[in-house]
Each structure stands twice: as C-alpha cells, then as structure tokens.
Motif scaffolding. Sequence first.
Motif, PDB file in Angstrom:
ATOM      1  N   PHE A  50      34.333 -18.606 -44.130  1.00  0.00           N
ATOM      2  CA  PHE A  50      34.984 -17.310 -43.880  1.00  0.00           C
ATOM      3  C   PHE A  50      36.508 -17.438 -43.973  1.00  0.00           C
ATOM      4  CE2 PHE A  50      30.819 -17.016 -42.072  1.00  0.00           C
ATOM      5  CZ  PHE A  50      30.420 -15.711 -42.289  1.00  0.00           C
ATOM      6  N   LEU A  51      37.027 -18.532 -43.421  1.00  0.00           N
ATOM      7  CA  LEU A  51      38.479 -18.717 -43.454  1.00  0.00           C
ATOM      8  C   LEU A  51      38.964 -18.897 -44.894  1.00  0.00           C
ATOM      9  CD1 LEU A  51      38.991 -21.106 -40.398  1.00  0.00           C
ATOM     10  CD2 LEU A  51      39.147 -18.615 -40.484  1.00  0.00           C
ATOM     11  N   THR A  52      38.171 -19.605 -45.718  1.00  0.00           N
ATOM     12  CA  THR A  52      38.554 -19.792 -47.124  1.00  0.00           C
ATOM     13  C   THR A  52      38.568 -18.460 -47.868  1.00  0.00           C
ATOM     14  OG1 THR A  52      37.573 -22.007 -47.105  1.00  0.00           O
ATOM     15  CG2 THR A  52      37.980 -20.995 -49.256  1.00  0.00           C
ATOM     16  N   VAL A  53      37.509 -17.671 -47.647  1.00  0.00           N
ATOM     17  CA  VAL A  53      37.469 -16.345 -48.282  1.00  0.00           C
ATOM     18  C   VAL A  53      38.601 -15.479 -47.772  1.00  0.00           C
ATOM     19  CG1 VAL A  53      36.110 -14.242 -48.536  1.00  0.00           C
ATOM     20  CG2 VAL A  53      34.992 -16.460 -48.688  1.00  0.00           C
ATOM     21  N   GLY A  54      38.878 -15.551 -46.475  1.00  0.00           N
ATOM     22  CA  GLY A  54      39.970 -14.755 -45.917  1.00  0.00           C
ATOM     23  C   GLY A  54      41.296 -15.067 -46.559  1.00  0.00           C
TER      24      GLY A  54
END
Length: 434
Positions: A423-427
């Motif tokens: 999720f952090l990478t996509v964010g």
Amino acid sequence: MNVASQSAVFGRRKEPHTVIIARGDQIRHFTIHPWLAAFCGSALAAIVIGYLLATSYLVLRDDLIGATTARQARMQQAYEDRISALRSQVDRITSRQLLDQQLMETKVSELLERQSQLSLRHGRLGPILERAENEVATPPVPTAKPDEHAAATGSIQPMAYSVASLAAPLAAPLAAPVGVDDTRPFSLWSTRADPLPSESAADRADKLFVSINNSLKAIESQQLTRIATLADNAYKSADAISQALEAAGLPVDSDFEKSDVGGPLIPLDSSLVFDSKVKELDEALDALDHLKKEARRLPLANPAPGHSVTSPFGVRTDPILGTAALHSGMDFRAPIGMPAKVTAAGVVVKAGWNGGYGRMIEVDHGNGFVTRYGHLSEIDVAVGQKLDAGDMIGKTGNSGRSTGPHLHYEVRHNGEAIDPLRFLTVGKKVERYL
C-alpha cells in the motif's frame, strides 16, 4: 450783278419737278422735291422687300419649323440617351453596393454567431477547466504568447475589437458606400498597413473578414487542443492510478476502460467537435474522479512519515521469545507521545486495550479493508466515530507486548493480514495524482 451772270458763274439752275393735273377747267400742279422722291422710293423699296421676306417666310416656314423641331428632337434624344446611360451606371453601382452589403451582412452574421459560440463555450468551459486544473496533473502552459492562455481558457480577448462593430457600417446609405480604409467604428484599421491603390473596398473587406475568421479559427483550435490535452492527461492519470493499484493486487471498482477503436473518418462541424471534446473531457474527469475516490478509500498513506521501519511484515524472530513468528504488520520507530494519524477515511470499530496490541485502534475503510494502530499511549477517538484521512487518532507509546516505543501498523482485507508495504509503495506512485 445780274441773273445771267450768276448762272454763268454757278452753273445751270435746276428747277424742281412739277406735276400738273388738268381736269376740265381745273388745273392742279404739285411740285416734287428731290428729297420727297427719294423718300417715296425708299418706302416703296422697303415695302417690296418686306413683302418678299414675308412671302418667303410663309413659303419656307414649314421647312424652318421642321428643321428646328428635328434639331430639338435630336438634342432631346441625345440628352435622354445620356440620362439613360448615367441611370444604368448608377443602377450597376447600386446593385454592386447591395450585393456587397448583403455579403458583408452575411459574413458579419457568421462572425457574430461564431463569437457568440465562443462566449457560450467560455461559460461552459469555465467550471470544467477549473475542475480539470484542480484534478489533473498537467505540465505548465508555455507563456510565449498572451493569446494562447486566453484561448486555452475559452476567452476571446485576443481580438482587440468586437465583431459587433463590423455591423455598424452596414447602416450607412448606399450613396456613401463603406470603405475599409475609413476611420469609422473599426479600431483595427490603425493596425493594418495602408491599402494598395489597386485594391477595391470589397477586396480590403474580404481580407479583413479572412483575418478575423482565421483569428476565430485559431481560438477554436486552441480551445479544442487544450480540452484534448486535459482529457488525455486525465486518461493518463486514471491509467497510472489503475495500473499502480492493479500491479499491487489491490481491487479497484472502475467502469473506465480504454480499448482499441477504429472506423471511417466522418468530419464534424466545429460545434459537434467541441461538444464531443467537452464530453470526452467530462467523461475522463469522471473516470479520474471515480478512481481517485476508490484510491482514497484504500490505506495508501504512510502512518509515520519520515520515521524508519524497525520491523517489516512477515516471518521474523520474536523479540521476546526468540522463536520464529509471523509479524502481521510493520513497526515504525516513534517516540512516546507522537501523534498517530489514520491513513484513509473510515469508521472506528475498535478503540481500547486489546491484549498484546496494548492500546489499539481499528478503523474500517470499507470493501473489507481495515487498519490497526497498536501499542498506543493514548486513544483520542471513540467507536463509531467517522474519520478523514490524516486525522489524529491517538499518540504512540509502548503499551502491550512491546520492547520499546514504536507504532505497530497493520492492513487487513477480509480479516487476512496484508503487507502494508504494498500500500505504501502504491501510495508513493499515485500520490501526485491524488
């Protein structure tokens, strides 16, 4: 001196003529002086001459009157022919002026209609362009020409005059045809070069209309280009968000799908093209807005920005027992009392002590996604409370099963723990689009 001597000296004496009329016993005599004879002869001659002249006039009067009448008729015919020629010339000039005026009225009507369309487009484009500027990440617009920015926003300011001013000369009488080089309502004339001597007023007017028409076409083209660019950027932004979420294996409910298309080219008029482009931009913005809403519902934000990760998701050695164990979240180094913020909008479903989590808050983001925040030192929310992304929910601490102050962060989908790093990478990838 006697009479005989006088006759010898002065010559022979002339006696006056005497006329003697004898009638019976009556005898009359008249003395005719020379001057009287001359007078009577002259009078007789005058009478004879007058009689001859009168007789000649009476004899030749019809011929003289006929000649005079014919001469007058020829003069009248020549005068009428001249008037007819002048009248024909005036009719030709008037007809040409009428045609020029009708042509000018038609062209002015077309230009006024196009200007009205541009004004209406400006009203329609205002909100959608403002929406596009706020939602779409677009490259800065070059400032090479001031006209481009006005045209991009649908304004018609590049024209230093109103097309309506063109209609003013049409009210002039035909006897005073409008010349494009006069100083009446056109403010554009001062900016144009002096007309060529060989150019007529109609030719110069045609050049003016062509120039104005080209200016309006340029504005329309710039408007359509700007709309197409914004729509393309919106599609690219939506694609980027969708691809990032799909690459991370995150579900996205999107009806937007671009596919390969084809077919014959059928040209449209400018109004239909404009409506089509605006519709396309509106659809692209709707798709982008929908994807943004879907993405914002996912916990894509970093719960502790700027703080390092002390323990990632996955199998690790338990810090207390020293045996292999599953770590269902990520631990961020954080001092006691640092604000803990929720990573997406949602509703608080748990807020309190929860075994090894210590003080824990669980937030439901919908579609089966929840996030957990553990080992808090303080809880500032209550169950059922609605939150927006970035809202403070408590403070970090060292409560529960913990070896030191930090923030334990979990993401779960339908009860199953998921690596928050996805999720952090996509964010990070979609941050600039949101």
